[in-house]
Design an enzyme around this catalytic site. Sequence first.
Site, PDB file in Angstrom:
ATOM      1  N   TYR A 162       0.848  -1.208   0.000  1.00 14.25           N
ATOM      2  CA  TYR A 162       0.000   0.000   0.000  1.00 14.25           C
ATOM      3  C   TYR A 162       0.877   1.249   0.000  1.00 14.25           C
ATOM      4  O   TYR A 162       0.616   2.200  -0.740  1.00 14.25           O
ATOM      5  CB  TYR A 162      -0.917  -0.041   1.235  1.00 14.25           C
ATOM      6  CG  TYR A 162      -1.899   1.112   1.330  1.00 14.25           C
ATOM      7  CD1 TYR A 162      -3.000   1.193   0.477  1.00 14.25           C
ATOM      8  CD2 TYR A 162      -1.742   2.110   2.289  1.00 14.25           C
ATOM      9  CE1 TYR A 162      -3.910   2.241   0.585  1.00 14.25           C
ATOM     10  CE2 TYR A 162      -2.645   3.159   2.399  1.00 14.25           C
ATOM     11  CZ  TYR A 162      -3.730   3.224   1.544  1.00 14.25           C
ATOM     12  OH  TYR A 162      -4.623   4.265   1.647  1.00 14.25           O
ATOM     13  N   LYS A 166       1.109   4.256  -2.760  1.00 14.95           N
ATOM     14  CA  LYS A 166       0.858   5.668  -2.443  1.00 14.95           C
ATOM     15  C   LYS A 166       2.093   6.535  -2.704  1.00 14.95           C
ATOM     16  O   LYS A 166       1.961   7.738  -2.940  1.00 14.95           O
ATOM     17  CB  LYS A 166       0.341   5.805  -1.010  1.00 14.95           C
ATOM     18  CG  LYS A 166      -1.071   5.205  -0.828  1.00 14.95           C
ATOM     19  CD  LYS A 166      -2.116   5.906  -1.712  1.00 14.95           C
ATOM     20  CE  LYS A 166      -3.531   5.433  -1.474  1.00 14.95           C
ATOM     21  NZ  LYS A 166      -4.507   6.096  -2.370  1.00 14.95           N
TER      22      LYS A 166
HETATM   23  N1  LIG Z   1      -9.463   5.656   5.073  1.00 19.75           N
HETATM   24  C1  LIG Z   1      -8.242   6.098   5.311  1.00 19.75           C
HETATM   25  O1  LIG Z   1      -7.786   6.138   6.460  1.00 19.75           O
HETATM   26  C2  LIG Z   1      -7.386   6.580   4.174  1.00 19.75           C
HETATM   27  C3  LIG Z   1      -6.197   7.261   4.492  1.00 19.75           C
HETATM   28  C4  LIG Z   1      -5.391   7.732   3.469  1.00 19.75           C
HETATM   29  C5  LIG Z   1      -5.755   7.546   2.162  1.00 19.75           C
HETATM   30  N2  LIG Z   1      -6.906   6.864   1.873  1.00 19.75           N
HETATM   31  C6  LIG Z   1      -7.232   6.716   0.463  1.00 19.75           C
HETATM   32  O2  LIG Z   1      -8.417   7.448   0.199  1.00 19.75           O
HETATM   33  C7  LIG Z   1      -9.123   6.849  -0.892  1.00 19.75           C
HETATM   34  C8  LIG Z   1     -10.560   6.550  -0.464  1.00 19.75           C
HETATM   35  O3  LIG Z   1     -10.501   5.690   0.645  1.00 19.75           O
HETATM   36  P1  LIG Z   1     -11.749   5.385   1.601  1.00 19.75           P
HETATM   37  O4  LIG Z   1     -11.189   5.229   2.955  1.00 19.75           O
HETATM   38  O5  LIG Z   1     -12.838   6.333   1.352  1.00 19.75           O
HETATM   39  O6  LIG Z   1     -12.102   3.913   1.076  1.00 19.75           O
HETATM   40  P2  LIG Z   1     -13.483   3.134   0.841  1.00 19.75           P
HETATM   41  O7  LIG Z   1     -13.129   1.694   0.882  1.00 19.75           O
HETATM   42  O8  LIG Z   1     -14.529   3.631   1.762  1.00 19.75           O
HETATM   43  O9  LIG Z   1     -13.848   3.571  -0.649  1.00 19.75           O
HETATM   44  C9  LIG Z   1     -13.068   3.168  -1.738  1.00 19.75           C
HETATM   45  C10 LIG Z   1     -13.949   2.977  -2.958  1.00 19.75           C
HETATM   46  O10 LIG Z   1     -13.113   2.531  -4.047  1.00 19.75           O
HETATM   47  C11 LIG Z   1     -13.852   1.539  -4.758  1.00 19.75           C
HETATM   48  N3  LIG Z   1     -12.956   0.680  -5.537  1.00 19.75           N
HETATM   49  C12 LIG Z   1     -12.173  -0.325  -5.092  1.00 19.75           C
HETATM   50  N4  LIG Z   1     -11.559  -0.925  -6.127  1.00 19.75           N
HETATM   51  C13 LIG Z   1     -11.968  -0.289  -7.245  1.00 19.75           C
HETATM   52  C14 LIG Z   1     -11.688  -0.453  -8.629  1.00 19.75           C
HETATM   53  N5  LIG Z   1     -10.885  -1.433  -9.082  1.00 19.75           N
HETATM   54  N6  LIG Z   1     -12.277   0.386  -9.504  1.00 19.75           N
HETATM   55  C15 LIG Z   1     -13.119   1.360  -9.067  1.00 19.75           C
HETATM   56  N7  LIG Z   1     -13.433   1.550  -7.781  1.00 19.75           N
HETATM   57  C16 LIG Z   1     -12.857   0.735  -6.878  1.00 19.75           C
HETATM   58  C17 LIG Z   1     -14.609   0.777  -3.691  1.00 19.75           C
HETATM   59  O11 LIG Z   1     -15.694   0.042  -4.239  1.00 19.75           O
HETATM   60  C18 LIG Z   1     -15.029   1.912  -2.767  1.00 19.75           C
HETATM   61  O12 LIG Z   1     -16.288   2.437  -3.118  1.00 19.75           O
HETATM   62  C19 LIG Z   1      -8.312   5.600  -1.261  1.00 19.75           C
HETATM   63  O13 LIG Z   1      -7.440   5.909  -2.321  1.00 19.75           O
HETATM   64  C20 LIG Z   1      -7.526   5.314   0.006  1.00 19.75           C
HETATM   65  O14 LIG Z   1      -6.342   4.593  -0.263  1.00 19.75           O
HETATM   66  C21 LIG Z   1      -7.726   6.386   2.842  1.00 19.75           C
END
Ligand SMILES: NC(=O)c1ccc[n+]([C@@H]2O[C@H](COP(=O)([O-])OP(=O)(O)OC[C@H]3O[C@@H](n4cnc5c(N)ncnc54)[C@H](O)[C@@H]3O)[C@@H](O)[C@H]2O)c1
Length: 268
Positions: A162, A166
């Site tokens: 991961y 990133k």
């Molecule tokens: N939650 C955290 O703590 C956090 C922290 C830093 C960064 N992020 C990043 O923020 C972004 C959103 O994360 P989140 O926490 O809202 O996650 P989440 O799991 O709630 O939402 C992610 C969405 O991406 C979709 N997805 C997964 N694989 C896919 C694909 N192949 N094609 C299209 N859509 C796809 C999922 O169906 C989901 O709706 C991500 O890039 C994640 O890495 C999250």
Amino acid sequence: MGRERLKGKNILITGAAQGMGATNAEHFAAQGANVCLGDINEAGVAAVAERINAAGNGRAIAVKLDVTKREDNAAAVKALVDEFGYINVALMNAGVNKPKMFMDIDDANWDMIMNINAKGMLYGMQEAARQMIAQGPREEVYKIINVGSIVSRTAFLDVIPYSCSKYCALALIIGGAKALWQHNITVNGYAPGVVRTELWEQLDKDLVAIGMFEEEGQSMDHLAKTMITMQRYSYPDDVKGTAAFLASSDSDYMTGQLISIDGGMIMQ
Ligand SMILES: NC(=O)c1ccc[n+]([C@@H]2O[C@H](COP(=O)([O-])OP(=O)(O)OC[C@H]3O[C@@H](n4cnc5c(N)ncnc54)[C@H](O)[C@@H]3O)[C@@H](O)[C@H]2O)c1
């Protein structure tokens, strides 16, 4: 922030069925943007689009999108253009995580994470940029926004693929900014910390399964107490203002930047 701040912006958002993608979509539309929501979860994005259209400011459409398929990314851009006429902004938000200890990282884990988070991001950026370039210069600056993470600038021992993905998001920001400015396109991003979404609900369970925590429900509070200056984890609402800033003309003179929005978890 004014209700019309994003009026006239047509914005593609990947991974918009839940979590930060859905919250950003609703926030953008509330400020006047039209949004095209793509996700592998087709019913999920359809429901978010329905909520946005019922709220009655910016409009929304939903498309089935697997970011690992180049043709899906192209089709999502085309759906946006067919509906709204042109694209201004693309938010590359789709992302996944699956923790493993270093010696347990296998091909399936590496490929799944890198394909979605890194290669899927490249595809999305390229297909959005292809359309922006074809549209030619417009008065507003075109914007691509990549979602990074605290692990765009450091790595933790249990989520190394991961972190690699990133770091890629950051490299795509910096390289993309240099490659695309000649077409009036900026590339920036934001880096959330620990955000309570469905992603973290699963991560919390997975961290127990690999022995990083004894019980479910401990991980987010532990990180908040030990690593976050502001002593609390965040919610998608904490992040949406930074996303909207990067989508708006307020960030026009910025490119190649990744903004941390993590309560002071990583300071550099
Ligand atoms: N939650 C955290 O703590 C956090 C922290 C830093 C960064 N992020 C990043 O923020 C972004 C959103 O994360 P989140 O926490 O809202 O996650 P989440 O799991 O709630 O939402 C992610 C969405 O991406 C979709 N997805 C997964 N694989 C896919 C694909 N192949 N094609 C299209 N859509 C796809 C999922 O169906 C989901 O709706 C991500 O890039 C994640 O890495 C999250």
